[in-house]
Design a protein around this motif. Structure first.
Motif: not given
Length: 633
Positions: A374-379, A455-463, A486-487, A492-497
């Motif tokens: 877990g853990g977000s970039v935004f504090v 997803d990535w700044l305010y959300g937590e985790g990763y796919p 993971s969190h 769902f992380f919408e991303m080009p993979v």
């Protein structure tokens, strides 16, 4: 405290980032959250002149701080400063008149003898002295260095420690437009500071050094360091026959070694000039001052350095663009300082291929982030300073956030966004929030990244990705991509993979960019060879893990559909084997998007409006599922 001495030998860039973060957090363990006083918004600090008397062998400060300010409202009757209650005020002078004041906790409120009109400019001086409070490892420290235990004193105010040693406005809304710093010390010692050294005079056993800085500066970036410094300069030569001075204040015992380590600063500065824009304080200087702390601190125009390793130089230098010239407008957005500096240091490794550190930087940074779910970039809560300076989140994940945006947008667009952000006149010499960066990156890419930042700044985790695939021939492979997160904060992380496929002997490989928008998403791919191995994210563009990639038995129904004409311009006829009746027909683009759906037993399908491409068709009957490929001209 963890030092960085081992980093110079190990050359491990992410250990550096983590140690920087750890050291930067440790010094603030006794601090409370930053809450800007509403009274600060009533004034604009135009200029401050600091005159201090300091002996590096004694943890004590005395001096006079003069402040020129402008009223931002009609009828201003009082001005407020932040100042530690441990420091004693001798007098406050306004036009040679002593003023009344009150003190509450670490606030100093000064009553003005006249009401000031909006935009009216005035000034006053505060004469004070005392022993600054002990606050972890920072703010105001007296120590020693070298074989002779030479005294050294330094200051380090980030995030909210400036008030411990001088009367100021601890603010993320108002930078001081200009400063002069004049420090008198014992003759053997010299002072490092912000801006340009205007004068250095010696007499009667004392030395006085006068530093002048004529750029807006956030309070926490004002600093001095005092010891028996030697100095020398490196230079970055510019194309217009101008040059930028890189002034180094180092311990005498480290002079020879430092002269072999600091010249790379010019190379890194040249890179940052190209990637972001010219060093913002070029007509003054950049510099380093050695100090007794384990990491580094990006004081404006002169970073304080625990060592001169490549990674530390690159990190602190990057802050001059992102952290100093453009400063975070809230400690919740600390990634705008630390994430940017972390990634630019990574780019310095990428562009110095001879160090062989870029892939290591990506690998270790990625593993650091993925070490917890877990853990977000935004504090969300700045009451925890350890959380502010979290090496995994504010530094590593914040840096990788930029790396993923580069992957999504491509180099040209990403670096255009970086340059536009740096060149934004509304942010120049001021403060920025995450929304400002988002605006620039979306404008450069002509796209919305709302989902990404949610997803990535305010959300937590990763796919965590998994996949299955079936290959019917060298030109026909169906790849089904799935993910779990993971969190639970992100479903769902919408991303080009990025996906790479290899032949059995690894002599052939091919890369695909799969826009993953749904679980178990099918992609029809043309590798051009029989695939033996598949790797998700082979070049570490993403924060993700990979689970199993399973090759499924070839479905015997593949290509049993009769499709004609194929290739086609508009219509196709679809005939199912054994005259089975279709229940549903779906047509997918090669990147896995469902583009047509027919919920009947239609045998003639109109594809006239589809762009020319290769498509995957799936026909479901009561007894089976048939698949095939369509080429649309």
């Amino acid at each position: 405290m963890i030092t960085l001495a081992s980093y110079a030998k190990a050359q491990n860039p992410v250990v550096l980032n983590d140690k920087i973060a750890f050291a930067e957090s440790q010094q603030f363990l006794k601090r409370v959250a930053f809450i800007e006083s509403e009274n600060h918004r009533k004034t604009d600090f135009i200029y401050q002149r600091m005159e201090w008397k300091i002996d590096p062998a004694v943890r004590y400060i005395s001096g006079e701080v003069s402040t020129c300010f402008k009223s931002k409202l009609d009828g201003l009757s009082e001005i407020e400063f932040d100042l530690s209650s441990a420091l004693q005020i001798d007098s406050i002078l306004w036009h040679n008149q002593k003023l009344e004041y009150t003190r509450s906790s670490d606030k100093l409120a000064i009553q003005l003898p006249v009401l000031l009109a909006q935009n009216q400019v005035d000034s006053l001086s505060i004469v004070y002295r005392g022993v600054p409070r002990e606050t972890g490892f920072g703010s105001f420290i007296s120590a020693t260095h070298g074989p002779g235990n030479t005294p050294i004193l330094w200051t380090l105010s980030e995030p909210y420690g400036a008030k411990e040693w001088w009367p100021c406005k601890e603010s993320l809304t108002d930078k001081i437009d200009s400063i002069d710093v004049i420090v008198t010390t014992p003759e053997y010692s010299r002072t490092a500071g912000n801006g340009i050294l205007l004068s250095e005079t010696v007499g009667s056993g004392r030395r006085t050094m006068h530093w002048r800085h004529r750029y807006p500066i956030a309070t926490y970036l004002v600093a001095i360091a005092v010891t028996n410094y030697e100095n020398y300069s490196d230079y970055l030569e510019l194309d217009d026959k101008q040059r930028i001075e890189i002034l180094n204040f180092v311990y005498p015992e480290n002079l020879s070694k430092a002269k072999t380590e600091t010249p790379v600063t010019a190379d890194i500065m040249e890179l940052y000039n190209t990637l972001a824009g010219e060093y913002p304080f070029a007509d003054e200087k950049y510099g380093h001052a050695q100090f007794g702390w384990g990491g580094g601190m990006e004081h404006q125009t002169m970073s304080f350095m625990g060592n001169f390793s490549f990674g530390l130089i690159a990190h602190e230098l990057a802050h001059q663009w992102f952290g100093n010239y453009i400063t975070l407008g809230s400690w919740k957005d600390i990634w705008l300082n630390e994430g940017f500096a972390t990634y630019l240091a990574g780019l310095a490794y990428e562009n110095h291929a001879e160090l062989n550190q870029w892939q290591i930087w990506k690998d270790v940074t990625k593993k650091r982030v993925l070490s917890e779910p877990g853990g977000s970039v935004f504090v969300p809560d700045t009451t925890s300073v350890q959380r502010l300076f979290d090496g995994r989140l504010s530094y590593a994940k914040g840096g990788f956030l930029l790396h993923m945006q580069r992957w999504i947008l491509g180099d040209e667009i990403f670096f255009a966004a970086l340059q536009n952000y740096f060149a934004d006149s509304k942010l120049a010499n001021g403060f920025a929030f995450s929304e400002d960066w988002i605006r620039h990156v979306e404008t450069a890419g002509d796209t919305s990244l709302t989902e990404f930042f949610n997803d990535w700044l305010y959300g937590e985790g990763y796919p965590i990705y998994s996949a299955t695939y079936q290959q019917y021939d060298p030109d026909s492979l169906i790849f089904n991509l799935s993910q779990i997160t993971s969190h639970p904060s992100v479903d769902f992380f919408e991303m080009p993979v990025p996906v790479r496929m290899y032949s059995a002997d690894k002599t052939d490989s091919v890369d695909f960019r799969l826009n993953n928008g749904a679980n178990n998403q099918p992609f029809i791919l043309n590798p051009g060879f029989m695939v033996d191995d598949i790797v998700i994210d082979p070049d570490d563009w993403m924060l993700c893990e990979s689970d199993e990639i399973i090759q499924m038995p070839v479905n015997s129904t593949w290509n049993k559909l009769k499709i004609y004409p194929n290739p086609t311009l508009d219509e196709i006829w679809v005939v199912v084997p054994n005259n089975e009746q279709s229940i549903q027909t779906e047509i997918y683009s090669s990147d896995g998007r469902l583009v047509r759906q027919f919920r009947s037993s239609k045998t003639v399908l109109n594809l006239a409006t589809l762009p020319a491409s290769t498509y995957f068709i799936q026909v479901e009957t009561l007894n089976s599922v048939f698949r095939g490929k369509i080429i649309k001209l």
